[in-house]
Design an enzyme around this catalytic site. Structure first.
Site, PDB file in Angstrom:
ATOM      1  N   ASP A  34       0.836  -1.202   0.000  1.00 51.48           N
ATOM      2  CA  ASP A  34       0.000   0.000   0.000  1.00 51.48           C
ATOM      3  C   ASP A  34       0.869   1.249   0.000  1.00 51.48           C
ATOM      4  OD1 ASP A  34      -2.070  -1.686   0.107  1.00 51.48           O
ATOM      5  OD2 ASP A  34      -2.786  -1.115   2.114  1.00 51.48           O
ATOM      6  N   TYR A  37       2.161   1.936  -3.362  1.00 49.75           N
ATOM      7  CA  TYR A  37       1.062   2.459  -4.160  1.00 49.75           C
ATOM      8  C   TYR A  37       0.891   3.949  -3.850  1.00 49.75           C
ATOM      9  CZ  TYR A  37      -3.611   3.176  -6.054  1.00 49.75           C
ATOM     10  OH  TYR A  37      -4.683   3.652  -6.770  1.00 49.75           O
ATOM     11  N   ASP A  38       0.857   4.268  -2.571  1.00 47.45           N
ATOM     12  CA  ASP A  38       0.676   5.667  -2.169  1.00 47.45           C
ATOM     13  C   ASP A  38       1.788   6.557  -2.728  1.00 47.45           C
ATOM     14  OD1 ASP A  38      -1.572   4.945  -0.848  1.00 47.45           O
ATOM     15  OD2 ASP A  38      -0.647   4.899   1.141  1.00 47.45           O
ATOM     16  N   SER A  83     -35.792  -6.318  -8.884  1.00 41.86           N
ATOM     17  CA  SER A  83     -35.561  -6.990  -7.618  1.00 41.86           C
ATOM     18  C   SER A  83     -35.493  -8.496  -7.910  1.00 41.86           C
ATOM     19  CB  SER A  83     -36.725  -6.622  -6.722  1.00 41.86           C
ATOM     20  OG  SER A  83     -36.607  -7.235  -5.507  1.00 41.86           O
ATOM     21  N   LEU A  84     -35.395  -9.316  -6.875  1.00 46.78           N
ATOM     22  CA  LEU A  84     -35.362 -10.763  -7.094  1.00 46.78           C
ATOM     23  C   LEU A  84     -36.423 -11.431  -6.237  1.00 46.78           C
ATOM     24  CD1 LEU A  84     -31.516 -11.525  -6.809  1.00 46.78           C
ATOM     25  CD2 LEU A  84     -32.894 -11.687  -8.883  1.00 46.78           C
ATOM     26  N   GLU A 114     -24.309 -17.933  -7.879  1.00 44.52           N
ATOM     27  CA  GLU A 114     -23.321 -16.949  -7.436  1.00 44.52           C
ATOM     28  C   GLU A 114     -23.764 -16.355  -6.106  1.00 44.52           C
ATOM     29  OE1 GLU A 114     -23.728 -14.664 -11.001  1.00 44.52           O
ATOM     30  OE2 GLU A 114     -25.131 -13.247 -10.104  1.00 44.52           O
ATOM     31  N   LYS A 116     -25.153 -13.924  -3.245  1.00 45.89           N
ATOM     32  CA  LYS A 116     -26.037 -12.764  -3.170  1.00 45.89           C
ATOM     33  C   LYS A 116     -25.358 -11.781  -2.222  1.00 45.89           C
ATOM     34  CE  LYS A 116     -30.778 -11.233  -2.732  1.00 45.89           C
ATOM     35  NZ  LYS A 116     -30.502  -9.998  -2.016  1.00 45.89           N
ATOM     36  N   ASP A 118     -24.689  -8.743   0.014  1.00 44.11           N
ATOM     37  CA  ASP A 118     -25.556  -7.910   0.842  1.00 44.11           C
ATOM     38  C   ASP A 118     -25.016  -6.486   0.876  1.00 44.11           C
ATOM     39  OD1 ASP A 118     -27.643  -7.226   2.409  1.00 44.11           O
ATOM     40  OD2 ASP A 118     -26.860  -8.104   4.248  1.00 44.11           O
ATOM     41  N   ARG A 137     -30.177   2.277  -7.349  1.00 39.03           N
ATOM     42  CA  ARG A 137     -31.325   1.617  -7.973  1.00 39.03           C
ATOM     43  C   ARG A 137     -32.569   2.501  -7.913  1.00 39.03           C
ATOM     44  NH1 ARG A 137     -33.470  -4.372  -6.478  1.00 39.03           N
ATOM     45  NH2 ARG A 137     -34.113  -3.425  -4.526  1.00 39.03           N
ATOM     46  N   GLU A 175     -23.033  -4.370  -6.752  1.00 39.28           N
ATOM     47  CA  GLU A 175     -23.271  -3.877  -5.395  1.00 39.28           C
ATOM     48  C   GLU A 175     -22.067  -3.082  -4.917  1.00 39.28           C
ATOM     49  OE1 GLU A 175     -26.114  -5.341  -3.259  1.00 39.28           O
ATOM     50  OE2 GLU A 175     -26.656  -5.580  -5.367  1.00 39.28           O
ATOM     51  N   TYR A 227     -22.064  -8.065 -11.295  1.00 35.82           N
ATOM     52  CA  TYR A 227     -22.523  -9.394 -11.704  1.00 35.82           C
ATOM     53  C   TYR A 227     -23.542  -9.362 -12.838  1.00 35.82           C
ATOM     54  CZ  TYR A 227     -25.776  -7.581  -8.295  1.00 35.82           C
ATOM     55  OH  TYR A 227     -26.609  -6.739  -7.609  1.00 35.82           O
ATOM     56  N   LYS A 315     -32.006 -17.625   0.122  1.00 36.20           N
ATOM     57  CA  LYS A 315     -31.411 -16.919   1.262  1.00 36.20           C
ATOM     58  C   LYS A 315     -31.088 -17.853   2.412  1.00 36.20           C
ATOM     59  CE  LYS A 315     -33.026 -12.290   0.420  1.00 36.20           C
ATOM     60  NZ  LYS A 315     -33.603 -11.090   1.006  1.00 36.20           N
ATOM     61  N   CYS A 413     -41.860  16.378  16.193  1.00 29.27           N
ATOM     62  CA  CYS A 413     -41.125  15.614  17.196  1.00 29.27           C
ATOM     63  C   CYS A 413     -42.099  15.018  18.209  1.00 29.27           C
ATOM     64  CB  CYS A 413     -40.128  16.525  17.909  1.00 29.27           C
ATOM     65  SG  CYS A 413     -39.353  15.738  19.322  1.00 29.27           S
ATOM     66  N   CYS A 416     -41.533  16.980  21.715  1.00 30.30           N
ATOM     67  CA  CYS A 416     -41.777  18.403  21.949  1.00 30.30           C
ATOM     68  C   CYS A 416     -42.714  19.007  20.916  1.00 30.30           C
ATOM     69  CB  CYS A 416     -40.461  19.166  21.911  1.00 30.30           C
ATOM     70  SG  CYS A 416     -39.753  19.252  20.266  1.00 30.30           S
ATOM     71  N   CYS A 431     -35.304  16.109  15.137  1.00 32.09           N
ATOM     72  CA  CYS A 431     -36.079  17.200  15.694  1.00 32.09           C
ATOM     73  C   CYS A 431     -35.213  18.449  15.600  1.00 32.09           C
ATOM     74  CB  CYS A 431     -36.419  16.903  17.143  1.00 32.09           C
ATOM     75  SG  CYS A 431     -37.050  18.347  17.997  1.00 32.09           S
ATOM     76  N   CYS A 436     -35.918  21.273  22.461  1.00 29.40           N
ATOM     77  CA  CYS A 436     -36.677  20.023  22.629  1.00 29.40           C
ATOM     78  C   CYS A 436     -36.352  19.395  23.984  1.00 29.40           C
ATOM     79  CB  CYS A 436     -36.303  19.053  21.514  1.00 29.40           C
ATOM     80  SG  CYS A 436     -37.014  17.417  21.716  1.00 29.40           S
TER      81      CYS A 436
HETATM   82  P1  AMP Z   1     -33.886  -8.057  -2.867  1.00 32.51           P
HETATM   83  O1  AMP Z   1     -33.383  -6.676  -2.553  1.00 32.51           O
HETATM   84  O2  AMP Z   1     -33.874  -8.979  -1.680  1.00 32.51           O
HETATM   85  O3  AMP Z   1     -35.149  -8.049  -3.660  1.00 32.51           O
HETATM   86  O4  AMP Z   1     -32.795  -8.699  -3.822  1.00 32.51           O
HETATM   87  C1  AMP Z   1     -32.547  -8.155  -5.069  1.00 32.51           C
HETATM   88  C2  AMP Z   1     -31.253  -7.450  -5.063  1.00 32.51           C
HETATM   89  O5  AMP Z   1     -30.208  -8.341  -4.735  1.00 32.51           O
HETATM   90  C3  AMP Z   1     -30.861  -6.938  -6.395  1.00 32.51           C
HETATM   91  O6  AMP Z   1     -31.467  -5.711  -6.669  1.00 32.51           O
HETATM   92  C4  AMP Z   1     -29.381  -6.784  -6.253  1.00 32.51           C
HETATM   93  O7  AMP Z   1     -29.101  -5.498  -5.772  1.00 32.51           O
HETATM   94  C5  AMP Z   1     -29.005  -7.735  -5.152  1.00 32.51           C
HETATM   95  N1  AMP Z   1     -28.031  -8.757  -5.557  1.00 32.51           N
HETATM   96  C6  AMP Z   1     -26.971  -9.132  -4.804  1.00 32.51           C
HETATM   97  N2  AMP Z   1     -26.232 -10.047  -5.416  1.00 32.51           N
HETATM   98  C7  AMP Z   1     -26.813 -10.288  -6.604  1.00 32.51           C
HETATM   99  C8  AMP Z   1     -26.514 -11.138  -7.697  1.00 32.51           C
HETATM  100  N3  AMP Z   1     -25.457 -11.964  -7.671  1.00 32.51           N
HETATM  101  N4  AMP Z   1     -27.334 -11.104  -8.767  1.00 32.51           N
HETATM  102  C9  AMP Z   1     -28.397 -10.292  -8.787  1.00 32.51           C
HETATM  103  N5  AMP Z   1     -28.741  -9.460  -7.801  1.00 32.51           N
HETATM  104  C10 AMP Z   1     -27.965  -9.460  -6.705  1.00 32.51           C
HETATM  105 ZN    ZN Z   2     -38.176  17.520  19.896  1.00 33.52          ZN
END
Ligand code: AMP
Ligand code: ZN
Length: 674
Positions: A34, A37-38, A83-84, A114, A116, A118, A137, A175, A227, A315, A413, A416, A431, A436
């Site tokens: 690092d 690199y810096d 979404s999924l 693959e 998922k 987070d 998104r 992501e 991905y 999941k 609030c 208050c 608030c 308050c």
């Molecule tokens: P959810 O938010 O639970 O509806 O899941 C959908 C979201 O999962 C998508 O909008 C992506 O942002 C996310 N995601 C994470 N990994 C993947 C992946 N390998 N392929 C597709 N979506 C993914």
């Molecule tokens: Zn307040």
């Protein structure tokens, strides 16, 4: 160096830096440290300063560009970000497979499995190979333009790597995330500055990307992984695996593990394998995503309103419990933040009974569509406070409606009735009423606390009564209280009333750092308060400073400096400070460093204390050490000189032994003190 040589060197440095970014982020095989690199980076910066006409917008030094924005502009995605559908069990995966086969009769279906990730979904647009636009998104159709923020993320290349012509257009999806180690460090820093910690890496990422000032984003340890592809021109793909391979070739970070599976049985087997490998990934995952490999099948499978039918998320489940959400209450913090709290039907989970859980903020409630009356799934991960993860839709009461945070608090609030406004970083409401009572109570408690003005007997119940009866409207009013007024309060005998008045009066002579800390300036924790006190030696001097003067103090960054300058610039605070002065509170009590502070055994040393000491409390020991010129730290690192270990030391001792840090017993410590 002349201009021509500079030009050549600059190009060389840029290529090198991009190459090292790829080695680091894409191949996970860095060739240089690092530091080196810096060094390259610093050389490039310096040359660009010398020859400003040679700066190009895609230089690696331009990652942190642009002034803070007022708002994010909306961006329409060229292809919607969907979404999924998701599931928690294998039966549903079989159902998914059946449905796919029914829509594609007679075809042989291969899947890609693959992780998922987070994190927070992002879309990045490359035109002629250049990073031109980055977006969130949003609602799937329109997101926020966060180009400047995403440009600060080193893992996202500014130019695609390509031997021939880069594609005319490529919109990649993935992501943004915060690596777990970086997240922990960030939260430790925030705790030290007494800022609200982020609930989890996902929240920290979302919060960081919402900041309007890219310079602050640049300091957050963010990364990204891609991905999928949205819109594309000048490039074509036949299968999802080709997408993953090509993105990698183009220099984009892609998932470290993924598998092509011949059938759904293999999918299930690989899903288990992925879970085993979770720890090898730099991001948190909440499961696996299964996608039909051949892309020409995708349009044939179609989509529901929300999610495509070619994919499903499987999941993983964690230590969880189900219970009923009875109500949502709102807590008001010292800085006015309004935090929604879930009031639950008590339930036993991971060793304790839980009746409250955090809902984090309005956006989390919306994202998960949590409603009062819902059966909810709560989860407790490690030391984290229990949180509501999701809703059991099948058990939702028929008469429920979406939770509307702002309607719930009737636009004001809950304590208050003051006006509220939205803080974009925390997606939190605050608030705005500086008077308050909830905030006032918390700020007076903070003023009186042990690590501030240390006023004994001024506890939570008493403070609450003082504020409710309007005997105290700011911290300075404490010094006007008379014993007779106090003795009219509940549970307050004459004797104890006199004690409280006495304790308050004694606090007038406290050290300056305690006063600074006690004022509750945003971002100013105990450490910063000490630094300020030592540097300026008087409150007046600090109050007279511009932000730029404050930044000169070591460890005071621009954000903190600005916050301090704003605090003292506020007329209301000026009034309070004037009242404190008139009450006789000392503004310049800085203890002269004692004899050994320049030369003694602890001068300039970094010391950490663990366990229980016999002869003093840890605070007292820390105080002594500071007077002797030591820096007292919270955690053991390579920089630690001594760890002082009392009775039943914690994990700090293991760490010190591992790092070879010298450990002192209390007896040895006392010996050195002499
Ligand atoms: P959810 O938010 O639970 O509806 O899941 C959908 C979201 O999962 C998508 O909008 C992506 O942002 C996310 N995601 C994470 N990994 C993947 C992946 N390998 N392929 C597709 N979506 C993914
Ligand atoms: Zn307040």
């Amino acid at each position: 160096m002349n201009r021509n040589d500079a030009q050549k060197r600059i190009e060389k440095l840029r290529n090198e830096l991009e190459r090292h970014n790829r080695l680091y982020y894409i191949d996970a095989q860095p060739e240089i440290s690092d530091r080196d690199y810096d060094r390259l980076y610093a050389e490039l910066t310096q040359l660009e300063e010398q020859f400003p006409e040679l700066v190009t917008p895609d230089s690696p030094t331009r990652r942190v560009g642009g002034e803070p924005l007022k708002v994010f502009n909306p961006v329409r995605h060229l292809q919607p970000m969907m979404s999924l559908d998701n599931t928690y069990d294998f039966d549903d995966l079989r159902e998914f497979d059946k449905r796919v086969k029914k829509l594609l009769p007679g075809e042989n279906i291969e899947y890609i499995l693959e992780p998922k990730v987070d994190g927070v979904s992002i879309s990045v647009r490359y035109e002629q190979g250049r990073f031109t636009l980055g977006a969130t998104r949003g609602d799937g159709t329109t997101g926020d333009d966060i180009t400047n923020n995403l440009k600060t993320i080193r893992a996202i290349p500014k130019n695609l790597q390509s031997d021939f012509f880069p594609p005319a257009l490529l919109e990649v999806r993935g992501e943004a995330y915060m690596p777990v180690a970086g997240f922990k460090k960030l939260n430790e820093e925030r705790a030290r500055a007494e800022e609200e910690p982020f609930a989890n890496p996902r929240n920290a990422t979302a919060g960081s990307l919402k900041l309007l000032d890219p310079r602050i984003v640049a300091r957050r340890p963010l990364s990204a992984v891609f991905y999928a592809v949205g819109a594309a021109k000048g490039i074509q793909f036949g299968a999802h695996e080709e997408v993953l391979n090509t993105l990698k070739q183009l220099g984009l970070p892609t998932p470290k593990f993924w598998w092509r599976c011949q059938d759904i049985d293999e999918v299930m087997q690989r899903a288990g394998e992925l879970q085993q490998k979770e720890g090898d990934l730099p991001y948190e995952i909440d499961g696996a995503v299964v996608k039909v490999n051949r892309l020409d099948y995708w349009p044939r499978l179609g989509a529901t309103a929300k999610a495509p039918r070619y994919a499903i998320a499987y999941k993983y489940s964690h230590e969880q419990a189900r219970t009923r959400l009875k109500a949502i209450t709102v807590q008001v913090g010292r800085t006015g933040s309004l935090t929604p709290v879930a009031e639950l039907e008590p339930v036993f989970l991971a060793g304790s009974t839980i009746s409250r859980a955090t809902l984090h903020n309005e956006e989390e409630i919306k994202r998960k569509d949590i409603r009062v009356g819902d059966m909810v799934v709560i989860e407790k991960a490690g030391e984290v406070i229990p949180a509501v993860m999701s809703v059991v839709l099948e058990e939702r009461p028929t008469d429920s409606g979406p939770f509307d945070f702002i309607r719930h608090i009737e636009g004001k609030c809950p304590c208050c009735g003051g006006p509220v406004h939205r803080d974009p970083e925390f997606v939190a409401w605050r608030c705005e009423n500086i008077a308050c009572p909830a905030q006032l109570k918390r700020s007076i408690q903070h003023y009186a606390a042990r690590h501030s003005m240390d006023i004994e007997n001024l506890g939570e119940v008493l403070v609450s009564q003082l504020v409710d009866r309007q005997l105290v409207r700011d911290v300075a009013d404490l010094y006007q209280l008379a014993a007779e007024q106090l003795s009219t309060l509940d549970r307050m005998a004459e004797k104890s009333a006199a004690n409280v008045v006495q304790a308050i009066a004694e606090s007038k002579d406290r050290e300056l750092w305690r006063l600074i800390h006690g004022l509750g300036i945003v971002h100013v924790g105990e450490g910063a308060a000490r630094k300020l006190a030592n540097h300026f030696q008087s409150l007046e001097k600090i109050a007279a400073c511009e932000a730029a003067d404050l930044e000169r103090v070591s460890d005071i960054g621009p954000v903190v400096a600005l916050s301090i300058a704003e605090f003292f610039g506020n007329p209301r605070n000026q009034t309070v400070i004037e009242k404190l002065r008139q009450a006789g509170v000392r503004f310049d009590h800085v203890e002269a460093a004692s004899a050994g502070s320049a030369t003694g055994p602890f001068a300039g040393k970094t010391v950490v204390i663990t366990g229980t000491l016999e002869n003093f409390s840890r605070d007292e020991a820390g105080e002594q050490l500071r007077k002797l010129g030591a820096h007292v730290a919270d955690s053991v690192s390579k920089k630690t000189t001594y760890l002082i270990a009392g009775e039943s030391p914690g994990s700090k001792l293991d760490k010190a032994n591992k790092l070879g840090v010298k450990v002192l017993s209390e007896a040895e410590f006392l010996e050195l003190l002499k």
